[in-house]
Design a protein around this motif. Structure first.
Motif, short mmCIF file in Angstrom:
data_model
loop_
_atom_site.label_atom_id
_atom_site.label_comp_id
_atom_site.label_asym_id
_atom_site.label_seq_id
_atom_site.Cartn_x
_atom_site.Cartn_y
_atom_site.Cartn_z
N PHE A 57 -8.94 -1.84 -7.27
CA PHE A 57 -8.41 -1.39 -5.97
C PHE A 57 -6.89 -1.23 -6.04
N PHE A 58 -6.20 -2.23 -6.55
CA PHE A 58 -4.74 -2.15 -6.63
C PHE A 58 -4.28 -1.12 -7.66
N PHE A 60 -5.73 1.80 -8.19
CA PHE A 60 -5.78 3.09 -7.51
C PHE A 60 -4.78 3.19 -6.35
N MET A 61 -4.29 2.04 -5.88
CA MET A 61 -3.27 2.06 -4.83
C MET A 61 -1.86 2.22 -5.42
N GLY A 62 -1.77 2.25 -6.75
CA GLY A 62 -0.48 2.49 -7.39
C GLY A 62 0.14 1.27 -8.05
N ALA A 63 -0.44 0.11 -7.86
CA ALA A 63 0.07 -1.11 -8.51
C ALA A 63 -0.68 -1.27 -9.83
N THR A 64 -0.27 -0.49 -10.83
CA THR A 64 -1.03 -0.41 -12.09
C THR A 64 -0.99 -1.69 -12.92
#
Length: 174
Positions: A57-58, A60-64
């Motif tokens: 989830f994170f 895909f939210m940009g927190a790779t």
């Protein structure tokens, strides 16, 4: 050389005493563990799945960077689970008959065995600061038993061993 037979059990006793022949006793010692077999696997899968879903989830939210650390967390928790499962599989079998005392230690296979004539064996309880250590002593050799038991379980083991020894000592030879 197989020490134990794995059988499904939902009620785990840390100390189990059986009479396997007339005046011959078998004491089975196991460490306390709250989860058994499938319960352990289910708990690990739920923990693994939750961590993986949060990491993805994170991601895909940009927190790779969350996903690699979630993987690292899963790896460290897996190592901890493995070590705990390995530790909780250990078992000790103590056979006491009018003639012999035998101690076997291991997990899935026997890795230690000691046998001595009962007439030469003494049960020794040593008190430390907060715990007790139980030993069978014979001819200068000390065999530690029940090291993974807590103090209440060690008290129960001492009571069981004392009762068995008194019963065997009361038997008239011949």
């Amino acid at each position: 050389n197989i020490l134990i037979k794995i059988t499904p059990s939902y009620h785990v006793l840390m100390i189990k005493v059986d009479t396997f022949k007339e005046n011959a006793f078998l004491i089975e010692l196991m460490p306390n563990h709250s989860l058994n077999g499938f319960q352990r696997i289910a708990f690990f899968i739920i923990l693994f799945g939750t961590c993986l879903v949060i990491g993805i989830f994170f991601f895909f939210m940009g927190a790779t960077l969350v996903l690699p650390f979630a993987g690292l967390e899963i790896m460290l928790v897996s190592i901890g689970f493995y070590l705990n499962f390995k530790w909780s599989r250990q078992k000790e079998l103590i056979s006491i008959s009018p003639e012999l005392v035998k101690v076997e230690k291991g997990s899935l296979i026997k890795n230690f065995e000691w046998e001595e004539f009962r007439a030469f064996v003494k049960l020794d309880v040593q008190y430390n600061d907060k715990s007790k250590d139980l030993y069978f002593v014979s001819k200068g050799k000390k065999i530690k038993i029940g090291d993974f038991l807590n103090n209440d379980e060690k008290d129960s083991l001492i009571t069981e061993l004392t009762d068995i020894i008194q019963k065997l000592n009361s038997i008239v030879p011949g």
